[in-house]
Scaffold this motif. Sequence first.
Motif, short mmCIF file in Angstrom:
data_model
loop_
_atom_site.label_atom_id
_atom_site.label_comp_id
_atom_site.label_asym_id
_atom_site.label_seq_id
_atom_site.Cartn_x
_atom_site.Cartn_y
_atom_site.Cartn_z
N SER A 183 -2.70 -6.34 -6.31
CA SER A 183 -3.45 -5.17 -5.85
C SER A 183 -2.71 -3.88 -6.19
O SER A 183 -3.35 -2.88 -6.56
CB SER A 183 -3.66 -5.23 -4.34
OG SER A 183 -4.42 -6.36 -4.00
N GLN A 233 -10.80 -5.59 -2.12
CA GLN A 233 -10.53 -6.94 -1.59
C GLN A 233 -11.44 -7.31 -0.42
O GLN A 233 -12.03 -8.37 -0.40
CB GLN A 233 -9.06 -6.99 -1.16
CG GLN A 233 -8.47 -8.37 -1.15
CD GLN A 233 -6.94 -8.31 -1.16
OE1 GLN A 233 -6.35 -7.36 -1.66
NE2 GLN A 233 -6.32 -9.32 -0.62
N ASP A 262 -11.00 -6.95 -7.18
CA ASP A 262 -9.82 -7.40 -6.46
C ASP A 262 -10.22 -8.55 -5.55
O ASP A 262 -10.85 -8.36 -4.51
CB ASP A 262 -9.21 -6.25 -5.64
CG ASP A 262 -7.81 -6.59 -5.15
OD1 ASP A 262 -7.39 -7.75 -5.31
OD2 ASP A 262 -7.14 -5.70 -4.59
N GLU A 263 -9.90 -9.75 -5.96
CA GLU A 263 -10.23 -10.98 -5.24
C GLU A 263 -11.69 -11.01 -4.78
O GLU A 263 -11.96 -11.01 -3.58
CB GLU A 263 -9.28 -11.16 -4.04
CG GLU A 263 -7.83 -11.03 -4.47
CD GLU A 263 -6.85 -11.70 -3.53
OE1 GLU A 263 -7.30 -12.32 -2.56
OE2 GLU A 263 -5.65 -11.60 -3.79
MG LIG Z 1 -4.28 -8.06 -2.99
#
Ligand SMILES: [Mg+2]
Lengths: 260, 249
Positions: B50, B94, B173-174
Amino acid sequence: MSAFSKISRNFEAFLIEIGELSYFAGNFFKELFKTPFEGKELLRQCYNMGNRSLLLVGVTGFIIGLVFDLQSRPTLQEFGAVSWMPSMISISIIREIGPIITSLICAGRIGSGIGAELGSMRVTEQIDAMDVSGTNPFKYLVVTRILATTLMLPLLVLFGDAIALYGSFLVENLKGNVSFQLYFNQVFEALKFSDLVPATIKSFFFGFAIGLVGCYKGYYCKKGTAGVGLAANSAVVYTSMLLFIIDFVAVFVTDIFYHE
Amino acid sequence: MMTTTSNTPIIEIRNLKKSYGSNCVLDGFNLTLKEGENLVVMGKSGSGKSVMIKCLIGLEQADSGSITVMGKDVMALEKDELDDLRTEIGFLFQGSALYDSMSVRENLEFPLRRHTKKFGIIEDTTPLVMEALKNVGLESAVDLMPSELSGGMKRRVALARTLILKPKIILYDEPTTGLDPITSKEIILLMQSIQKEYKTSSIIITHDVDCARVIANKMILLVDGINYAEGTFKELSESKDPKVAAFFK
Ligand SMILES: [Mg+2]
Ligand SMILES: Nc1ncnc2c1ncn2[C@@H]1O[C@H](COP(=O)(O)OP(=O)(O)O)[C@@H](O)[C@H]1O
């Protein structure tokens, strides 16, 4: 020795925090005059804050007025000075009790709310998302909130003052048969412009402190959900402390200006 | 899915370093994303994925190294120029990062408020909002609040919010973390269809091997702050290196 070093470390952290808070306040004034002004968000915040604390301030003010009157009455009665009640009560409420009680309540209500709200926005990356969206989050979230508390607190204080005086009037009316007109005539006779102005100026500073500390704690919230609770909690603690310091300074300054 | 990839790099990261105090997170990370490519970055939790992607979009300041996005040096840009560049980059956070005091519609309108250079000032945002929602299959949710949405719906709305500016690059992000397998699969399919429709290049950060298998043209493993291994999914999954093999167990 270790106790000493612990204290000195704590003191150092305290000084660093003061420095950061001043820097944060400096940023506020720097961003304040830059476009865009986010007027709609400011209005929304003002409305929210007023709306959320009006009832609380009203109820507290009413009870303070009532209790304050009931408790001081016997003493004045002893000296046969009951007729002084309205002037005595109004001066203490307008000068001191109204502003400080209202501000403490708002620190608990509004300050912790701001701390928790901005804190959770920080933790869930909403503030980052705003930044990426081309909106300056400091301007949109912080400047509007500090302005809103600064503008709304004096109004809330005036409202609280009025309700407290009404509470005290009720006691006087029941116990001493004082009419509404007589009570408030005496109140306005006792009050001078020099009572209302410093109290109102002081309230602006109180409002600024509440918004500033709440925003600072929330905006720099530590990651994790524990951070949000801590942000809300320490916002209230720091603000309350700061309120008394401002109050102390304000009384000092007022004294110099008005009672030379 | 194979997409045509050209050879011009649209993102280039060279020797990126970033520490927090004594915690050295990135220690000379390199990455090249070519146009039309889907680049998957894998790494353990807390390895700095991140942080890397936030340096890329200017949310974090790198200590040293260079980041070039569409020919511009991100670290040297002024705020205004950075904002202009950001209209070309979509960022899916995320945890979705929807504004929870705003409705879905207001969430989608938010990027349009300030990024006015790309489309001009828009009087009626409804067509754009509805188009973006349609692309993620959630037109019916337009007036709901984020608290009324499930995790998968939130992720879709967040995706719609990044799509509304029609970005050339999307950073995920994920995207599937915290979702159940079926919803994950839906999100992956959605990412593929978006790539087809908007012709985007993307960097996808994930732990999810299945997601990587489906979507990656190329993969980078982030270990110990550097790009430890690079290659296609097939190459990496057959690697003998224990640190690499650990990801595919
Ligand atoms: Mg992360
Ligand atoms: N703002 C910050 N301050 C201090 N440390 C940070 C900060 N952001 C991230 N870190 C640290 O950087 C490391 C990598 O974090 P991150 O990039 O979020 O990991 P992940 O690869 O899981 O996304 C972690 O050890 C984290 O503690």
